[in-house]
Design a protein around this motif. Sequence first.
Motif, short mmCIF file in Angstrom:
data_model
loop_
_atom_site.label_atom_id
_atom_site.label_comp_id
_atom_site.label_asym_id
_atom_site.label_seq_id
_atom_site.Cartn_x
_atom_site.Cartn_y
_atom_site.Cartn_z
N ALA A 15 -44.33 21.76 25.19
CA ALA A 15 -44.93 23.09 25.37
C ALA A 15 -46.23 23.22 24.58
N LEU A 16 -46.22 22.75 23.33
CA LEU A 16 -47.42 22.86 22.51
C LEU A 16 -48.53 21.93 23.00
N ASN A 17 -48.17 20.77 23.54
CA ASN A 17 -49.19 19.86 24.08
C ASN A 17 -49.86 20.43 25.33
N LYS A 18 -49.15 21.25 26.09
CA LYS A 18 -49.71 21.86 27.29
C LYS A 18 -50.57 23.08 26.97
N TRP A 19 -50.42 23.63 25.78
CA TRP A 19 -51.14 24.83 25.38
C TRP A 19 -52.57 24.45 25.05
N GLN A 20 -53.50 24.86 25.88
CA GLN A 20 -54.89 24.48 25.72
C GLN A 20 -55.78 25.70 25.83
N VAL A 21 -57.01 25.50 25.38
CA VAL A 21 -58.05 26.52 25.53
C VAL A 21 -59.12 25.92 26.41
N ASP A 22 -59.52 26.64 27.45
CA ASP A 22 -60.51 26.16 28.40
C ASP A 22 -61.81 26.94 28.24
N MET A 24 -64.92 28.70 29.58
CA MET A 24 -65.28 29.40 30.80
C MET A 24 -66.79 29.67 30.77
N PRO A 25 -67.35 30.21 31.86
CA PRO A 25 -68.78 30.56 31.85
C PRO A 25 -69.12 31.55 30.73
N ASN A 26 -70.36 31.56 30.32
CA ASN A 26 -70.88 32.48 29.30
C ASN A 26 -70.28 32.25 27.92
N GLU A 27 -69.92 31.00 27.62
CA GLU A 27 -69.41 30.66 26.29
C GLU A 27 -68.14 31.44 25.92
N LEU A 28 -67.31 31.73 26.91
CA LEU A 28 -66.03 32.40 26.67
C LEU A 28 -64.90 31.40 26.85
N TYR A 29 -63.77 31.68 26.22
CA TYR A 29 -62.64 30.76 26.23
C TYR A 29 -61.38 31.48 26.71
N LYS A 30 -60.50 30.70 27.36
CA LYS A 30 -59.25 31.25 27.88
C LYS A 30 -58.10 30.33 27.48
N PHE A 31 -57.02 30.94 26.98
CA PHE A 31 -55.82 30.18 26.69
C PHE A 31 -55.15 29.82 28.01
N MET A 32 -54.79 28.55 28.15
CA MET A 32 -54.18 28.07 29.38
C MET A 32 -52.67 27.88 29.17
N ASN A 33 -51.93 27.89 30.27
CA ASN A 33 -50.50 27.62 30.30
C ASN A 33 -49.67 28.63 29.50
N MET A 34 -50.17 29.84 29.41
CA MET A 34 -49.45 30.88 28.67
C MET A 34 -48.18 31.34 29.40
N GLU A 35 -48.02 30.95 30.66
CA GLU A 35 -46.84 31.34 31.41
C GLU A 35 -45.65 30.41 31.13
N ASN A 36 -45.86 29.34 30.38
CA ASN A 36 -44.79 28.39 30.05
C ASN A 36 -43.72 29.11 29.23
N GLU A 37 -42.50 29.11 29.72
CA GLU A 37 -41.41 29.86 29.07
C GLU A 37 -41.11 29.35 27.66
N ASP A 38 -41.13 28.04 27.47
CA ASP A 38 -40.88 27.51 26.13
C ASP A 38 -41.97 27.94 25.16
N ILE A 48 -46.44 35.63 17.20
CA ILE A 48 -47.81 35.34 17.59
C ILE A 48 -48.05 35.95 18.96
N ASN A 49 -48.96 36.91 19.02
CA ASN A 49 -49.27 37.59 20.27
C ASN A 49 -50.69 37.24 20.68
N ILE A 50 -50.82 36.56 21.81
CA ILE A 50 -52.13 36.19 22.33
C ILE A 50 -52.40 37.06 23.56
N PRO A 51 -53.32 38.01 23.47
CA PRO A 51 -53.61 38.86 24.62
C PRO A 51 -54.21 38.06 25.77
N LYS A 52 -53.97 38.55 26.99
CA LYS A 52 -54.56 37.92 28.17
C LYS A 52 -55.98 38.46 28.31
#
Length: 71
Positions: A15-22, A24-38, A48-52
Amino acid sequence: MYWTTGINGTRIQEALNKWQVDLMPNELYKFMNMENEDLKIILNSFNINIPKKLFTLGELKDIKTNIQIFI
């Protein structure tokens, strides 16, 4: 906090290995794989609360700095 969810070490690592930051355009970042149940269980167990949303690099650094796993 005691770990009582029954997730074994392999599942935690996967689960932690799949958790990545991508980047995006305009020098912004998005947490990926946040839907992973584990991953949700792991983050919730440490309050730890990471807003969407998209984050600036400074916001990512603040998140990393403010995560306190062992107090």
